[in-house]
Scaffold this motif. Structure first.
Motif, mmCIF file in Angstrom:
data_model
loop_
_atom_site.group_PDB
_atom_site.id
_atom_site.type_symbol
_atom_site.label_atom_id
_atom_site.label_comp_id
_atom_site.label_asym_id
_atom_site.label_seq_id
_atom_site.Cartn_x
_atom_site.Cartn_y
_atom_site.Cartn_z
ATOM 1 N N THR A 10 0.933 -1.323 -0.556
ATOM 2 C CA THR A 10 -0.013 -0.138 0.034
ATOM 3 C C THR A 10 1.063 1.194 -0.118
ATOM 4 O O THR A 10 1.811 1.282 0.292
ATOM 5 C CB THR A 10 -1.042 -0.014 1.422
ATOM 6 O OG1 THR A 10 0.064 0.043 2.439
ATOM 7 C CG2 THR A 10 -1.777 -0.819 1.079
ATOM 8 N N THR A 11 0.576 2.038 -0.706
ATOM 9 C CA THR A 11 0.647 3.709 -0.823
ATOM 10 C C THR A 11 1.219 3.990 0.376
ATOM 11 O O THR A 11 -0.363 4.199 1.186
ATOM 12 C CB THR A 11 0.489 4.221 -1.443
ATOM 13 O OG1 THR A 11 0.504 3.968 -3.072
ATOM 14 C CG2 THR A 11 0.833 5.094 -1.984
ATOM 15 N N PRO A 12 1.552 4.858 1.548
ATOM 16 C CA PRO A 12 1.798 5.596 2.349
ATOM 17 C C PRO A 12 0.604 6.636 2.482
ATOM 18 O O PRO A 12 0.659 7.268 1.557
ATOM 19 C CB PRO A 12 3.034 6.334 2.811
ATOM 20 C CG PRO A 12 3.990 5.481 1.501
ATOM 21 C CD PRO A 12 3.401 4.849 1.070
ATOM 22 N N GLY A 13 -0.406 6.547 3.559
ATOM 23 C CA GLY A 13 -1.094 7.410 3.380
ATOM 24 C C GLY A 13 -2.368 6.961 3.074
ATOM 25 O O GLY A 13 -3.441 7.726 3.078
ATOM 26 N N ALA A 14 -2.307 6.278 2.592
ATOM 27 C CA ALA A 14 -3.985 5.309 1.398
ATOM 28 C C ALA A 14 -4.115 4.512 2.144
ATOM 29 O O ALA A 14 -3.744 3.197 2.938
ATOM 30 C CB ALA A 14 -3.035 5.158 -0.054
ATOM 31 N N THR A 15 -5.288 4.402 2.169
ATOM 32 C CA THR A 15 -6.631 3.232 1.931
ATOM 33 C C THR A 15 -6.269 2.566 1.942
ATOM 34 O O THR A 15 -6.432 2.352 0.663
ATOM 35 C CB THR A 15 -8.117 3.513 1.941
ATOM 36 O OG1 THR A 15 -8.395 4.999 2.791
ATOM 37 C CG2 THR A 15 -8.690 3.019 2.688
ATOM 38 N N PRO A 22 -8.292 10.150 -10.280
ATOM 39 C CA PRO A 22 -7.539 10.448 -11.483
ATOM 40 C C PRO A 22 -6.526 11.450 -11.293
ATOM 41 O O PRO A 22 -6.644 12.862 -10.783
ATOM 42 C CB PRO A 22 -8.786 10.612 -12.337
ATOM 43 C CG PRO A 22 -9.546 10.086 -11.921
ATOM 44 C CD PRO A 22 -9.522 10.147 -10.437
ATOM 45 N N VAL A 23 -5.404 11.772 -12.046
ATOM 46 C CA VAL A 23 -4.397 12.693 -12.406
ATOM 47 C C VAL A 23 -5.213 14.261 -12.719
ATOM 48 O O VAL A 23 -4.766 15.416 -12.409
ATOM 49 C CB VAL A 23 -3.904 12.200 -13.203
ATOM 50 C CG1 VAL A 23 -2.492 13.687 -13.311
ATOM 51 C CG2 VAL A 23 -2.766 11.689 -13.116
ATOM 52 N N ILE A 122 -6.221 12.434 -1.863
ATOM 53 C CA ILE A 122 -5.723 11.563 -3.130
ATOM 54 C C ILE A 122 -5.248 9.984 -3.329
ATOM 55 O O ILE A 122 -4.897 9.720 -4.688
ATOM 56 C CB ILE A 122 -5.147 12.538 -4.358
ATOM 57 C CG1 ILE A 122 -5.143 14.195 -3.962
ATOM 58 C CG2 ILE A 122 -4.136 11.968 -5.170
ATOM 59 C CD1 ILE A 122 -4.009 14.753 -4.578
ATOM 60 N N ARG A 123 -4.760 9.651 -2.597
ATOM 61 C CA ARG A 123 -4.682 7.809 -2.692
ATOM 62 C C ARG A 123 -3.167 7.396 -3.412
ATOM 63 O O ARG A 123 -2.874 6.097 -3.843
ATOM 64 C CB ARG A 123 -5.699 7.158 -2.331
ATOM 65 C CG ARG A 123 -7.096 7.358 -1.584
ATOM 66 C CD ARG A 123 -7.967 6.105 -1.572
ATOM 67 N NE ARG A 123 -9.226 6.979 -2.729
ATOM 68 C CZ ARG A 123 -9.444 7.778 -2.472
ATOM 69 N NH1 ARG A 123 -10.175 8.276 -1.688
ATOM 70 N NH2 ARG A 123 -10.637 7.715 -3.648
ATOM 71 N N ALA A 131 0.256 15.781 -10.725
ATOM 72 C CA ALA A 131 -0.260 16.861 -10.448
ATOM 73 C C ALA A 131 0.957 18.392 -10.349
ATOM 74 O O ALA A 131 0.561 19.122 -11.350
ATOM 75 C CB ALA A 131 -0.976 16.725 -10.024
ATOM 76 N N LYS A 132 1.442 18.143 -9.069
ATOM 77 C CA LYS A 132 1.796 19.320 -8.719
ATOM 78 C C LYS A 132 3.053 19.633 -9.894
ATOM 79 O O LYS A 132 3.234 21.213 -10.094
ATOM 80 C CB LYS A 132 2.680 18.992 -7.474
ATOM 81 C CG LYS A 132 1.791 19.373 -6.163
ATOM 82 C CD LYS A 132 2.255 19.231 -4.854
ATOM 83 C CE LYS A 132 1.232 19.128 -3.918
ATOM 84 N NZ LYS A 132 0.816 20.495 -3.470
ATOM 85 N N ALA A 133 3.332 18.947 -10.424
ATOM 86 C CA ALA A 133 4.345 19.696 -11.520
ATOM 87 C C ALA A 133 3.495 19.952 -12.712
ATOM 88 O O ALA A 133 4.687 20.686 -13.623
ATOM 89 C CB ALA A 133 5.838 18.197 -11.980
#
Length: 456
Positions: A10-15, A22-23, A122-123, A131-133
């Motif tokens: 799992t990704t850190p911070g994701a459920t 979506p991006v 965002i998960r 998205a930030k870039a």
């Protein structure tokens, strides 16, 4: 015997089991978040108004910024204005914009402590970074578009759509000048993206520290200082900041496209590599630790060393691909450039004075140039170059001569200052049938082809 399934990563911070947002939706959210900041809105307003007001105001003044490339032509055509603004923007405005937009895009989340909320919503850290870039790049493109639109509108409104004199003295039709202006600003996006990627890297590395804002600006200043040094041509082209000054090659005939395309390609490589390093470091961050704040050792090993290695690789690649590793400034090149520019501008002066038309070929202009009255080797940059220009008019037995004092910059740009005779280049005005007009032969600029072999 049964084998238990491996636990899902799992990704850190994701459920666990949740579908990432979506991006496109995250991208729109990040763009709105950037544009809602007061400093971004202030920059948008400044980019939309200040260049146009500056160009229009300068075009109405009696004194022009003749020490700036194309500055001496701001009374003649509105297309000179956006090029003068581009010269200033490459040195100061664009590095500042990248610092404000990209240098704080990750650090702001650290200071506000919003990473956990963003990850839960965002998960996917990967989509957050993308998205930030993309949002930072979009805002920068919009700001650059506002700069060029404002400067062009101000110049055309104040002066009009006249022909533009190129860096070698030849005239460009308004349509060609418009295309050159658009292409020059487009090429300036490449080093802007490189600085923005370095800003992303600094923002990731330095955490909540506001020092990330300074990384793109300090990098740009360092590259500007490096360009003032007598560097080998290959090393000069390997610096991404060289694309901020190489756009003037578009306004020569023929255009020195190799000296523009190489630094543009180098800038794009820097943008990709710096973004990839920032992406890798971002994914390795511990978002469960609120005190994650970067560090000097990590900044050196993970940020500075990869870019230093990239500089070494690009320098080696350019050195192998190009024929010159010296300064690229030789006596033969200076003499050829001075002769070419003088011939074009002499024809322009002839038209101003309503004299019989003469072509550059019939003038047969030649130049004899040396440095330090012959006490210094005639090569390399310096402000001690001196040229004696000779030309021949059809039907006149005695040739004409004129003297110029030259300042040749390390990047190959030369500035010639007329030193007589007065009726040719010794005064900044010429008396025409319609009144006094600027003397095109009094002072002029030129651009040496650093990569081309010396003419024989």
């Amino acid at each position: 015997m049964s084998t238990a399934p491996a636990p899902a990563r799992t990704t850190p911070g994701a459920t666990p089991g949740a579908t990432p947002v979506p991006v496109a939706r995250v991208y729109r959210f990040e763009v709105v978040k950037l544009v809602s900041q007061w400093r971004i809105r202030l920059m948008v307003l400044a980019c939309c108004t200040l260049p146009g007001l500056f160009v229009a105001a300068v075009a109405q003044q009696g004194t022009l910024p003749s020490d700036t490339l194309f500055g001496r032509w701001m009374h003649a055509t509105g297309w000179a204005g956006p090029l003068v603004v581009l010269g200033f923007a490459g040195s100061w405005a664009l590095p500042l914009l990248t610092s404000v937009v990209a240098g704080d895009v990750f650090a702001a989340e650290d200071r506000l402590g919003t990473w956990r909320h963003l990850l839960v919503a965002i998960r996917s850290p990967r989509r957050i970074f993308a998205a930030k870039a993309l949002a930072s790049a979009t805002v920068l493109v919009l700001l650059v578009a506002a700069l060029v639109a404002s400067a062009t509108a101000g110049g055309l409104a104040a002066v009009g759509d006249g022909p533009l004199v190129g860096v070698d003295g030849h005239r460009l039709a308004p349509s060609d000048a418009a295309g050159g202006v658009l292409l020059a600003w487009t090429c300036a996006l490449a080093p802007t993206f490189a600085l923005a990627a370095i800003g992303l890297l600094g923002s990731v590395l330095l955490g909540r520290s506001p020092m990330g804002l300074l990384v793109p600006a300090l990098t740009a200043v360092a590259m500007q200082l490096a360009q003032l040094l007598p560097l080998p041509v290959a090393l000069r082209l390997a610096l991404p900041g060289y694309a901020f000054v190489a756009w003037d090659r578009l306004f020569a005939d023929p255009a020195h496209l190799d000296e523009l395309l190489i630094p543009v390609a180098v800038s794009l490589v820097w943008a990709v590599v710096a973004t990839a390093v920032a992406y890798r470091l971002f994914l390795r961050r511990d978002f469960t630790n609120g005190s994650e704040d970067g560090g000097e050792r990590r900044a050196l090993s993970a940020g500075v060393l990869p870019l230093a290695g990239l500089l070494a690789l690009t320098f080696g690649a350019v050195a192998v691909a190009t024929p010159s590793t010296g300064s690229g400034i030789t006596q033969a090149k200076v003499q050829q450039e001075v002769s070419t520019v003088f011939a074009h501008l002499y024809r322009l002066q002839t038209e101003q004075l309503h004299r019989p038309v003469v072509t550059e070929e019939r003038l047969r202009v030649t130049s004899a140039c040396d440095r330090g009255d012959g006490h210094v080797g005639p090569k390399g940059p310096g402000n001690d170059w001196r040229c004696v220009v000779t030309w021949h008019l059809p039907g006149v037995a005695a040739p004409g001569t004129a003297v110029y004092q030259l300042d040749v910059a390390p990047d190959g740009r030369l500035t010639a200052d007329g030193d007589g005779p007065k009726e040719v280049n010794g005064y900044f005005l010429v008396r025409t049938p319609h009144g006094d007009a600027p003397n095109p032969l009094w002072q002029f600029d030129g651009q040496l082809a650093l990569l081309s072999p010396s003419p024989r």
